[in-house]
Design a protein around this motif. Structure first.
Motif, PDB file in Angstrom:
ATOM      1  N   PHE A   1       0.842  -1.194   0.000  1.00 39.53           N
ATOM      2  CA  PHE A   1       0.000   0.000   0.000  1.00 39.53           C
ATOM      3  C   PHE A   1       0.881   1.249   0.000  1.00 39.53           C
ATOM      4  CE2 PHE A   1      -2.738   3.260   1.814  1.00 39.53           C
ATOM      5  CZ  PHE A   1      -3.941   3.024   1.175  1.00 39.53           C
ATOM      6  N   GLY A   2       0.526   2.201  -0.864  1.00 39.98           N
ATOM      7  CA  GLY A   2       1.290   3.438  -0.956  1.00 39.98           C
ATOM      8  C   GLY A   2       2.377   3.418  -2.016  1.00 39.98           C
ATOM      9  N   ARG A   3       2.497   2.315  -2.753  1.00 38.20           N
ATOM     10  CA  ARG A   3       3.520   2.227  -3.789  1.00 38.20           C
ATOM     11  C   ARG A   3       2.894   2.076  -5.171  1.00 38.20           C
ATOM     12  NH1 ARG A   3       9.304   0.484  -2.948  1.00 38.20           N
ATOM     13  NH2 ARG A   3       9.766   1.090  -0.805  1.00 38.20           N
ATOM     14  N   ARG A   4       3.657   2.493  -6.166  1.00 38.44           N
ATOM     15  CA  ARG A   4       3.227   2.425  -7.555  1.00 38.44           C
ATOM     16  C   ARG A   4       4.165   1.470  -8.305  1.00 38.44           C
ATOM     17  NH1 ARG A   4       3.870   7.294  -5.716  1.00 38.44           N
ATOM     18  NH2 ARG A   4       5.805   7.609  -6.867  1.00 38.44           N
ATOM     19  N   TYR A   5       3.561   0.573  -9.082  1.00 35.24           N
ATOM     20  CA  TYR A   5       4.332  -0.445  -9.783  1.00 35.24           C
ATOM     21  C   TYR A   5       4.040  -0.372 -11.275  1.00 35.24           C
ATOM     22  CZ  TYR A   5       4.698  -2.421  -5.062  1.00 35.24           C
ATOM     23  OH  TYR A   5       4.928  -2.594  -3.719  1.00 35.24           O
ATOM     24  N   GLY A   6       5.059  -0.573 -12.079  1.00 35.39           N
ATOM     25  CA  GLY A   6       4.891  -0.652 -13.524  1.00 35.39           C
ATOM     26  C   GLY A   6       5.402  -1.981 -14.027  1.00 35.39           C
ATOM     27  N   LEU A   7       4.690  -2.604 -14.960  1.00 37.02           N
ATOM     28  CA  LEU A   7       5.106  -3.862 -15.564  1.00 37.02           C
ATOM     29  C   LEU A   7       5.256  -3.623 -17.060  1.00 37.02           C
ATOM     30  CD1 LEU A   7       5.652  -6.858 -14.916  1.00 37.02           C
ATOM     31  CD2 LEU A   7       3.253  -7.306 -15.407  1.00 37.02           C
TER      32      LEU A   7
ATOM     33  N   GLY B   1       2.605 -11.800 -21.379  1.00 40.17           N
ATOM     34  CA  GLY B   1       1.740 -12.202 -20.272  1.00 40.17           C
ATOM     35  C   GLY B   1       1.339 -11.114 -19.315  1.00 40.17           C
ATOM     36  N   LYS B   2       1.572  -9.850 -19.669  1.00 35.39           N
ATOM     37  CA  LYS B   2       1.247  -8.749 -18.754  1.00 35.39           C
ATOM     38  C   LYS B   2      -0.256  -8.672 -18.488  1.00 35.39           C
ATOM     39  CE  LYS B   2       2.849  -5.589 -21.481  1.00 35.39           C
ATOM     40  NZ  LYS B   2       2.977  -6.501 -22.634  1.00 35.39           N
ATOM     41  N   SER B   3      -1.041  -8.647 -19.546  1.00 34.16           N
ATOM     42  CA  SER B   3      -2.497  -8.534 -19.385  1.00 34.16           C
ATOM     43  C   SER B   3      -3.070  -9.775 -18.719  1.00 34.16           C
ATOM     44  CB  SER B   3      -3.166  -8.309 -20.738  1.00 34.16           C
ATOM     45  OG  SER B   3      -2.750  -7.070 -21.305  1.00 34.16           O
ATOM     46  N   CYS B   4      -2.511 -10.934 -19.027  1.00 39.08           N
ATOM     47  CA  CYS B   4      -2.960 -12.183 -18.408  1.00 39.08           C
ATOM     48  C   CYS B   4      -2.765 -12.112 -16.897  1.00 39.08           C
ATOM     49  CB  CYS B   4      -2.175 -13.347 -18.999  1.00 39.08           C
ATOM     50  SG  CYS B   4      -2.676 -14.970 -18.405  1.00 39.08           S
ATOM     51  N   MET B   5      -1.632 -11.576 -16.457  1.00 34.81           N
ATOM     52  CA  MET B   5      -1.362 -11.446 -15.031  1.00 34.81           C
ATOM     53  C   MET B   5      -2.358 -10.482 -14.389  1.00 34.81           C
ATOM     54  SD  MET B   5       2.143 -10.181 -13.198  1.00 34.81           S
ATOM     55  CE  MET B   5       2.130  -9.479 -11.535  1.00 34.81           C
ATOM     56  N   LEU B   6      -2.649  -9.349 -15.041  1.00 38.16           N
ATOM     57  CA  LEU B   6      -3.601  -8.394 -14.482  1.00 38.16           C
ATOM     58  C   LEU B   6      -4.988  -9.005 -14.352  1.00 38.16           C
ATOM     59  CD1 LEU B   6      -1.438  -6.178 -14.692  1.00 38.16           C
ATOM     60  CD2 LEU B   6      -3.215  -4.657 -15.580  1.00 38.16           C
ATOM     61  N   GLN B   7      -5.418  -9.742 -15.368  1.00 38.61           N
ATOM     62  CA  GLN B   7      -6.728 -10.376 -15.325  1.00 38.61           C
ATOM     63  C   GLN B   7      -6.809 -11.383 -14.180  1.00 38.61           C
ATOM     64  OE1 GLN B   7      -9.471  -9.835 -16.968  1.00 38.61           O
ATOM     65  NE2 GLN B   7      -8.862  -8.541 -18.685  1.00 38.61           N
TER      66      GLN B   7
ATOM     67  N   LEU C   1      -0.492  10.236 -11.609  1.00 37.15           N
ATOM     68  CA  LEU C   1      -0.137   8.947 -11.030  1.00 37.15           C
ATOM     69  C   LEU C   1       1.015   9.066 -10.040  1.00 37.15           C
ATOM     70  CD1 LEU C   1      -0.388   6.559 -14.123  1.00 37.15           C
ATOM     71  CD2 LEU C   1      -2.064   6.934 -12.293  1.00 37.15           C
ATOM     72  N   SER C   2       1.845  10.084 -10.202  1.00 39.60           N
ATOM     73  CA  SER C   2       2.960  10.264  -9.266  1.00 39.60           C
ATOM     74  C   SER C   2       2.459  10.580  -7.862  1.00 39.60           C
ATOM     75  CB  SER C   2       3.880  11.386  -9.749  1.00 39.60           C
ATOM     76  OG  SER C   2       3.266  12.655  -9.590  1.00 39.60           O
ATOM     77  N   LYS C   3       1.194  10.972  -7.739  1.00 37.93           N
ATOM     78  CA  LYS C   3       0.607  11.323  -6.436  1.00 37.93           C
ATOM     79  C   LYS C   3      -0.355  10.235  -5.939  1.00 37.93           C
ATOM     80  CE  LYS C   3       0.719  16.286  -7.571  1.00 37.93           C
ATOM     81  NZ  LYS C   3       1.031  16.173  -9.023  1.00 37.93           N
ATOM     82  N   PHE C   4      -0.464   9.124  -6.662  1.00 39.43           N
ATOM     83  CA  PHE C   4      -1.400   8.072  -6.266  1.00 39.43           C
ATOM     84  C   PHE C   4      -0.923   7.450  -4.956  1.00 39.43           C
ATOM     85  CE2 PHE C   4      -3.526   3.918  -6.489  1.00 39.43           C
ATOM     86  CZ  PHE C   4      -4.806   4.327  -6.826  1.00 39.43           C
ATOM     87  N   LYS C   5      -1.813   7.356  -3.966  1.00 39.55           N
ATOM     88  CA  LYS C   5      -1.409   6.995  -2.609  1.00 39.55           C
ATOM     89  C   LYS C   5      -1.769   5.573  -2.207  1.00 39.55           C
ATOM     90  CE  LYS C   5      -1.811  11.767  -0.918  1.00 39.55           C
ATOM     91  NZ  LYS C   5      -2.482  12.648   0.069  1.00 39.55           N
ATOM     92  N   ARG C   6      -2.359   4.799  -3.112  1.00 47.81           N
ATOM     93  CA  ARG C   6      -2.752   3.446  -2.746  1.00 47.81           C
ATOM     94  C   ARG C   6      -1.847   2.444  -3.468  1.00 47.81           C
ATOM     95  NH1 ARG C   6      -6.988   6.820  -1.926  1.00 47.81           N
ATOM     96  NH2 ARG C   6      -8.094   6.455   0.037  1.00 47.81           N
ATOM     97  N   ILE C   7      -2.401   1.439  -4.109  1.00 50.82           N
ATOM     98  CA  ILE C   7      -1.577   0.499  -4.880  1.00 50.82           C
ATOM     99  C   ILE C   7      -1.895   0.678  -6.352  1.00 50.82           C
ATOM    100  CG2 ILE C   7      -0.957  -1.910  -5.291  1.00 50.82           C
ATOM    101  CD1 ILE C   7      -2.025  -2.591  -2.514  1.00 50.82           C
ATOM    102  N   LEU C   8      -0.886   0.941  -7.127  1.00 53.44           N
ATOM    103  CA  LEU C   8      -1.038   1.098  -8.572  1.00 53.44           C
ATOM    104  C   LEU C   8      -0.180   0.058  -9.280  1.00 53.44           C
ATOM    105  CD1 LEU C   8      -1.804   2.643 -11.216  1.00 53.44           C
ATOM    106  CD2 LEU C   8       0.204   4.067 -10.798  1.00 53.44           C
ATOM    107  N   LEU C   9      -0.780  -0.663 -10.222  1.00 47.87           N
ATOM    108  CA  LEU C   9      -0.029  -1.559 -11.096  1.00 47.87           C
ATOM    109  C   LEU C   9      -0.405  -1.223 -12.529  1.00 47.87           C
ATOM    110  CD1 LEU C   9       1.851  -3.945 -11.573  1.00 47.87           C
ATOM    111  CD2 LEU C   9      -0.094  -5.484 -11.262  1.00 47.87           C
ATOM    112  N   MET C  10       0.568  -0.761 -13.289  1.00 48.29           N
ATOM    113  CA  MET C  10       0.327  -0.317 -14.663  1.00 48.29           C
ATOM    114  C   MET C  10       1.198  -1.119 -15.607  1.00 48.29           C
ATOM    115  SD  MET C  10       0.685   3.522 -16.273  1.00 48.29           S
ATOM    116  CE  MET C  10       2.472   3.529 -16.301  1.00 48.29           C
ATOM    117  N   VAL C  11       0.622  -1.586 -16.705  1.00 42.72           N
ATOM    118  CA  VAL C  11       1.400  -2.343 -17.681  1.00 42.72           C
ATOM    119  C   VAL C  11       1.489  -1.583 -18.996  1.00 42.72           C
ATOM    120  CG1 VAL C  11       0.643  -4.516 -16.648  1.00 42.72           C
ATOM    121  CG2 VAL C  11      -0.511  -3.659 -18.678  1.00 42.72           C
ATOM    122  N   SER C  12       2.557  -1.864 -19.710  1.00 37.96           N
ATOM    123  CA  SER C  12       2.770  -1.262 -21.014  1.00 37.96           C
ATOM    124  C   SER C  12       3.734  -2.153 -21.782  1.00 37.96           C
ATOM    125  CB  SER C  12       3.345   0.153 -20.882  1.00 37.96           C
ATOM    126  OG  SER C  12       3.569   0.725 -22.164  1.00 37.96           O
TER     127      SER C  12
END
Length: 272
Positions: A58-64, A71-77, A222-233
């Motif tokens: 909680f409180g961190r932002r993650y990028g994949l 398999g990025k979208s498969c993992m998110l689903q 997104l740099s100010k997002f305070k919960r859990i962020l997981l973003m794929v690209s």
């Protein structure tokens, strides 16, 4: 103390889409962190992840990041469908499709949150009656904060501000969603995801339909997002690549896995 719960994916949707997922909950069941041990993900029998530790705090932002097909979208689903034991109190919002076409205006579609408020109010009642451990107190404070955001006199202004950042002027905000193309309805769906401010926000290629100006705005938001962020690209999408480079100040990149053969590579990134 930590409680470990094992789960094997048996959801109809997971099986229908060829996913097989297993994992063990290693974080406290009342925690706002997500820690899964022995995380294994198969897609039509092909191993994407094997006996991996997944830690989303909680409180961190993650990028994949990675090429198409790794398999990025498969993992998110799999995560969004709770095919691993993610506690029910962690609400998730997966952005993977556009806002449906309807007679609602763009602003109305973003602000529609009656069900979310009812869910939060019910959760607040349960937490208020529970033993007030540090984990419960932190969850209750977070629920009250989100209820205040949804009930505040500034809710419409906040929704309008998000839409404006994504390229909608005042006239566009009052247009019906059915009058927009699929790309613009995807922007509306993104605006709604940001407006709801869930505990765990999963964004699948959010920059695909954004111009550079909207990408810059999203990076700052997104740099100010305070919960859990997981973003794929994926690396070679031009707009996504522009955003990734701008996010170098936010996300530290780390190679997650690299096979010696020419298989797709995924990279994980995280921010403070």
């Amino acid at each position: 103390s930590q409680l470990s719960l094992a789960k094997s994916a048996t959801s109809a949707e997971g099986e229908e889409h060829g996913r097989s997922t297993t994992g063990v909950l290693a974080s406290h069941p009342q925690s706002r962190d997500i820690q899964i041990d022995s995380f294994t993900l198969l897609f039509h029998g092909h191993e994407l992840l094997s006996d991996t530790r997944l830690e989303l705090n909680f409180g961190r932002r993650y990028g994949l990041l990675g090429l198409n097909g790794c398999g990025k979208s498969c993992m998110l689903q799999a995560l969004a469908n709770r095919e691993v034991p993610i506690p029910e109190h962690i609400d998730m919002y997966l952005l993977d499709k556009e806002m449906p076409a309807s007679d609602k205006t763009a602003l109305q579609a973003v602000m529609e949150a009656d069900q979310e408020k009812l869910r939060l109010e019910a959760e607040a009642e349960v937490l208020a009656e529970a033993e007030q451990t540090p984990e419960v107190e932190a969850r209750l404070a977070d629920v009250y904060e989100r209820l205040e955001q949804l009930d505040s006199d500034t809710t419409e202004a906040r929704a309008a501000s998000i839409l404006h950042g994504l390229g909608f002027d005042k006239d566009m905000q009052m247009k019906k969603t059915r009058e927009f193309s699929g790309g613009w309805r995807m922007r509306i769906a993104l605006a709604r995801a940001l407006y709801l401010n869930p505990t765990f926000l999963l964004l699948d290629e959010p920059t695909n339909h954004l111009d550079l100006e909207a990408c810059v705005w999203l990076e700052d938001y997104l740099s100010k997002f305070k919960r859990i962020l997981l973003m794929v690209s994926h690396r070679y999408d031009r707009c996504s690549r522009a955003l990734v480079w701008q996010l170098q100040s936010i996300f530290q990149l780390l190679r997650l896995r690299q096979d010696s053969c020419a298989t797709p590579v995924m990279t994980v990134a995280w921010g403070q």
